[in-house]
Design a protein around this motif. Structure first.
Motif, short mmCIF file in Angstrom:
data_model
loop_
_atom_site.label_atom_id
_atom_site.label_comp_id
_atom_site.label_asym_id
_atom_site.label_seq_id
_atom_site.Cartn_x
_atom_site.Cartn_y
_atom_site.Cartn_z
N ASP A 166 -7.28 7.35 -0.76
CA ASP A 166 -6.93 6.05 -0.17
C ASP A 166 -8.23 5.42 0.32
O ASP A 166 -8.84 5.87 1.28
CB ASP A 166 -5.95 6.23 0.99
N GLY A 198 0.83 -1.20 0.00
CA GLY A 198 0.00 0.00 0.00
C GLY A 198 0.86 1.25 0.00
O GLY A 198 0.55 2.24 -0.68
N MET A 199 1.96 1.23 0.75
CA MET A 199 2.84 2.40 0.78
C MET A 199 3.43 2.67 -0.60
O MET A 199 3.58 3.81 -1.00
CB MET A 199 3.96 2.23 1.82
N SER A 216 -4.20 -0.42 -0.01
CA SER A 216 -3.37 -1.44 0.59
C SER A 216 -4.21 -2.70 0.47
O SER A 216 -5.16 -2.90 1.22
CB SER A 216 -3.08 -1.14 2.06
N THR A 220 -3.25 -5.42 1.22
CA THR A 220 -2.86 -6.20 2.39
C THR A 220 -4.03 -6.35 3.36
O THR A 220 -4.11 -7.32 4.10
CB THR A 220 -1.74 -5.42 3.15
N LYS A 221 -4.91 -5.37 3.35
CA LYS A 221 -5.91 -5.24 4.41
C LYS A 221 -7.24 -5.89 4.02
O LYS A 221 -7.28 -7.04 3.68
CB LYS A 221 -6.10 -3.76 4.74
C1 PLP Z 1 -1.96 -0.33 5.88
C2 PLP Z 1 -2.40 0.87 5.17
C3 PLP Z 1 -1.60 1.45 4.19
C4 PLP Z 1 -0.24 0.89 3.84
O1 PLP Z 1 -0.34 -0.35 3.22
P1 PLP Z 1 0.78 -1.49 3.29
O2 PLP Z 1 0.22 -2.56 2.41
O3 PLP Z 1 0.94 -1.89 4.71
O4 PLP Z 1 2.02 -0.90 2.73
C5 PLP Z 1 -2.07 2.57 3.54
N1 PLP Z 1 -3.28 3.11 3.84
C6 PLP Z 1 -4.08 2.57 4.79
C7 PLP Z 1 -5.41 3.20 5.07
C8 PLP Z 1 -3.67 1.44 5.49
O5 PLP Z 1 -4.47 0.92 6.43
#
Ligand code: PLP
Length: 473
Positions: A234, A128-129, A256, A258-259
């Motif tokens: 975002d 996400g970063m 991200s 990831t979430k």
């Molecule tokens: C975790 C997160 C990010 C960063 O994402 P990563 O996959 O950890 O690099 C960016 N924005 C939000 C809202 C997040 O929760």
């Protein structure tokens, strides 16, 4: 993409270009005639991977294959020359493109573009970063020969801790690009007051993590466009199952993955989704016409924040059930939030779904469970607010930590968006680095607990919270 002036097209290259143009035309028609008519769940399940693709190219594999290959071989020099000049689609090298990341990208482009009548495209990133970095950097380039060209951007102060650091430290402190924080993002006048002729983009996170900040996307997008600036959003916390900012005027969405998009916790991944023909004052037609393709082929080729194909397929596989997971987890979070609101040992429960939340009405304008009106369970549009919430434990930071330490089923981790309920204390974790002043700016007191409710039965989540609160003396 604009062709570089020293590429000479041979007749052999032209044959490859013609063949690929015919393929792209067929794909475009398939998207317009078939995919754009599918419901959200169908797109999440299939994306652009078809039975025909599978049988013709991938030995019938029903799941998109993981292409663990660094590069692609070409039939001859003509094909190679056409590919490396970006005149035909290519998997030339996995830092730039890969068939597995391709399917991940298309699914996300289509989901974020669901209900949008223009075109969207996606560029996958390693996190996400990396998505945020690659979305903002192209707007911060020098546009004149002025060595000390002043540049600034306007962003919501209520944002993810990593974003705060990227903007405040990496861009502002280390590179002298001014970051102008908007403290109350629901106040359009504050946004407007921060824009000047050196502003390059507006950036907003919503709902924000952990503070539940929210703003009127359409108003902010209109404001951005009236200054020829793009709006970057975002949308990690909402996911396209609840909110699709591009439909409301945003130019770029970062995730991200990831979430919540994946929720399995199998790995880190990101994505940049942009509408074609975005608004910017940066004089670069490739960037304007197809931002995602531009960053994929040029800046990201050179910086290398690419997603691994294995992770692309793991993430893609998790997104197939996004809508029903978001419905379930949102409903459970609502139950937990309402329960916490009744508990005297807790103060300031922040969840956009709560009727007395100051931003409830605004969020309700935008956050809808996609396709609820086509779901026989609902038969009408229904609001859903996601599975991220926060609350403060009465009595200060020590009490919050005591409560936190007593949790049994809810995991203590600096994570969110999981299928398992996860809690953290932002002040000692995600938002530690930005310091007291930064936390104040982002409305994060030290006794705040961030809770992301998973897919367990909500009764069990509530039971765990209650037993932990019982032990706070
Ligand atoms: C975790 C997160 C990010 C960063 O994402 P990563 O996959 O950890 O690099 C960016 N924005 C939000 C809202 C997040 O929760």
């Amino acid at each position: 993409m604009a062709r570089s002036p020293d590429v000479v097209i041979t007749p052999g290259m032209q044959r490859y270009i013609d063949r690929n143009n015919a393929y792209l035309a067929r794909r475009g028609q398939y998207i317009r005639d078939v995919v754009k008519k599918m419901r959200f769940d169908t797109i999440a399940v299939h994306g652009l991977y078809t039975v025909e693709d599978a049988i013709e190219d991938y030995q019938g594999a029903i799941i998109e294959p993981v292409f663990m290959s660094t590069s692609q071989a070409y039939r001859d020099s003509d094909e190679m020359a056409a590919a490396l000049a970006y005149l035909i689609p290519t998997w030339c090298y996995s830092r730039i493109a890969n068939p597995s990341t391709y399917y991940y990208e298309w699914t996300l482009a289509l989901l974020e573009g669901y209900g949008f009548d223009g075109e969207t495209a996606c560029c996958s990133t390693s996190s996400g970063m990396a998505a945020i970095m690659t979305a903002v950097q192209p707007f911060l380039v020098h546009t004149s020969h002025h060595v000390h060209e002043p540049r600034n951007f306007v962003a919501t102060a209520q944002c993810y801790g990593g974003t705060f650091q990227q903007f405040n430290v990496r861009l502002a402190e280390e590179r002298g690009i001014e970051c102008r924080w908007v403290e109350d993002s629901s106040n359009i006048d504050e946004w407007a007051s921060k824009i000047d002729k050196n502003t390059r983009f507006l950036y907003g996170e919503l709902p924000s993590n952990p503070g539940q900040g929210f703003f009127d996307i359409k108003l902010v997008a209109d404001l951005a466009h009236s200054h020829s600036l793009p709006l970057i959003v975002d949308s990690t916390v909402a996911t396209p199952a609840l909110l699709r900012p591009i439909c409301h005027g945003a130019d770029i969405v970062v995730h991200s993955a990831t979430k919540t998009l994946t929720s399995s916790g199998f790995g880190v991944a990101g994505a940049v989704i942009a509408r074609k023909g975005l608004v910017t004052s940066v004089p670069n037609d490739d960037l304007k016409n197809d931002f995602s393709l531009y960053i994929k082929y040029l800046p990201n080729r050179d910086f290398g924040p690419n997603l691994h194909p294995m992770q692309a397929i793991l993430s893609l596989n998790d997104m197939r059930t996004l809508r029903s997971k978001m419905d379930l987890m949102s409903r459970s979070t609502m139950k937990v939030a309402e329960h916490l609101q009744r508990d005297k040992r807790v103060e300031r429960v922040e969840y956009l779904g709560l009727k007395d939340h100051p931003l409830h009405e605004l969020a309700s304008k935008y956050m809808w469970l996609v396709d609820a009106e086509h779901d026989e369970q609902y038969d009408k549009p229904v609001n859903r607010y996601g599975h991220l919430m926060s609350f403060c434990v009465k009595g200060g930071p020590e009490k919050a930590r005591l409560f936190f330490d007593k949790l049994q089923r809810i995991w203590r981790a600096t994570d969110l968006g999981r299928i398992k309920s996860v809690a953290t204390i932002p002040g000692i974790s995600t938002h530690l680095q930005q310091g007291e002043e930064g936390r104040k700016l982002a409305h994060i007191p030290m006794n705040m607990v961030r809770l992301c409710v998973g897919a367990e039965h909500p009764d069990d989540v509530i039971r765990d919270i209650d037993q932990a609160l019982d032990q706070v003396k």
